[in-house]
Design a protein around this motif. Sequence first.
Motif, short mmCIF file in Angstrom:
data_model
loop_
_atom_site.label_atom_id
_atom_site.label_comp_id
_atom_site.label_asym_id
_atom_site.label_seq_id
_atom_site.Cartn_x
_atom_site.Cartn_y
_atom_site.Cartn_z
N THR A 124 5.64 -5.98 55.37
CA THR A 124 5.13 -4.85 54.60
C THR A 124 3.95 -4.16 55.28
OG1 THR A 124 3.74 -6.31 53.25
CG2 THR A 124 5.94 -5.75 52.39
N HIS A 125 3.35 -4.81 56.26
CA HIS A 125 2.29 -4.18 57.04
C HIS A 125 2.85 -3.46 58.28
CE1 HIS A 125 -0.58 -6.55 54.63
NE2 HIS A 125 -1.43 -5.61 54.98
N PRO A 143 4.19 -19.84 42.60
CA PRO A 143 3.85 -18.62 41.84
C PRO A 143 3.24 -17.53 42.71
CG PRO A 143 3.11 -20.57 40.66
CD PRO A 143 3.56 -21.03 42.02
N ARG A 144 2.46 -17.92 43.71
CA ARG A 144 1.84 -16.92 44.59
C ARG A 144 2.90 -16.22 45.44
NH1 ARG A 144 -4.11 -16.87 46.41
NH2 ARG A 144 -4.10 -15.16 47.87
N VAL A 145 3.86 -16.97 45.94
CA VAL A 145 4.94 -16.38 46.73
C VAL A 145 5.78 -15.46 45.84
CG1 VAL A 145 7.07 -16.89 48.00
CG2 VAL A 145 5.01 -18.23 48.42
N THR A 179 -6.36 -16.31 43.36
CA THR A 179 -7.65 -16.00 43.95
C THR A 179 -7.47 -15.18 45.21
OG1 THR A 179 -8.63 -18.03 43.08
CG2 THR A 179 -9.76 -16.99 44.93
N ARG A 180 -8.16 -14.07 45.29
CA ARG A 180 -8.14 -13.16 46.44
C ARG A 180 -6.73 -12.63 46.74
NH1 ARG A 180 -11.56 -16.34 50.82
NH2 ARG A 180 -11.02 -14.54 52.05
N ALA A 233 -2.71 -9.36 49.94
CA ALA A 233 -1.51 -8.79 49.33
C ALA A 233 -0.58 -8.22 50.40
CB ALA A 233 -1.91 -7.70 48.34
N ASN A 234 0.53 -7.71 49.96
CA ASN A 234 1.46 -7.04 50.86
C ASN A 234 0.86 -5.75 51.37
OD1 ASN A 234 3.44 -9.00 50.46
ND2 ASN A 234 4.23 -7.97 48.66
#
Length: 98
Positions: A7-8, A55-57, A75-76, A81-82
């Motif tokens: 995504t970057h 959950p973060r993935v 956190t953070r 993020a994407n």
Amino acid sequence: LSIRFWTHGYDIYGPTVDVLQHEYVRKESPKFWESVAMIFNNGGMHNGLADLIIPRVQLLVGWKDTPAAVDSVYTRADQFANGEVRTAMQFVQTMNIQ
């Protein structure tokens, strides 16, 4: 991490032949997956560490049913993020994630 790179704007390439090798030998100390049991009391596939990571993935991929989790899991999340060059949905479609 692949979704963040994608995504970057980074392209992901998977060569058909081995171009690098890494010897997984460290006799003097445990490997990461061997040390998980020391912290989470369960070295299996579904342990306390996985309960924090999944959950973060799911949040990164944009899963509709992302479970509610303790705040520390996210956190953070905005800092890590994407990106904005491509969308998470484009990643899911391109990588054929079901």
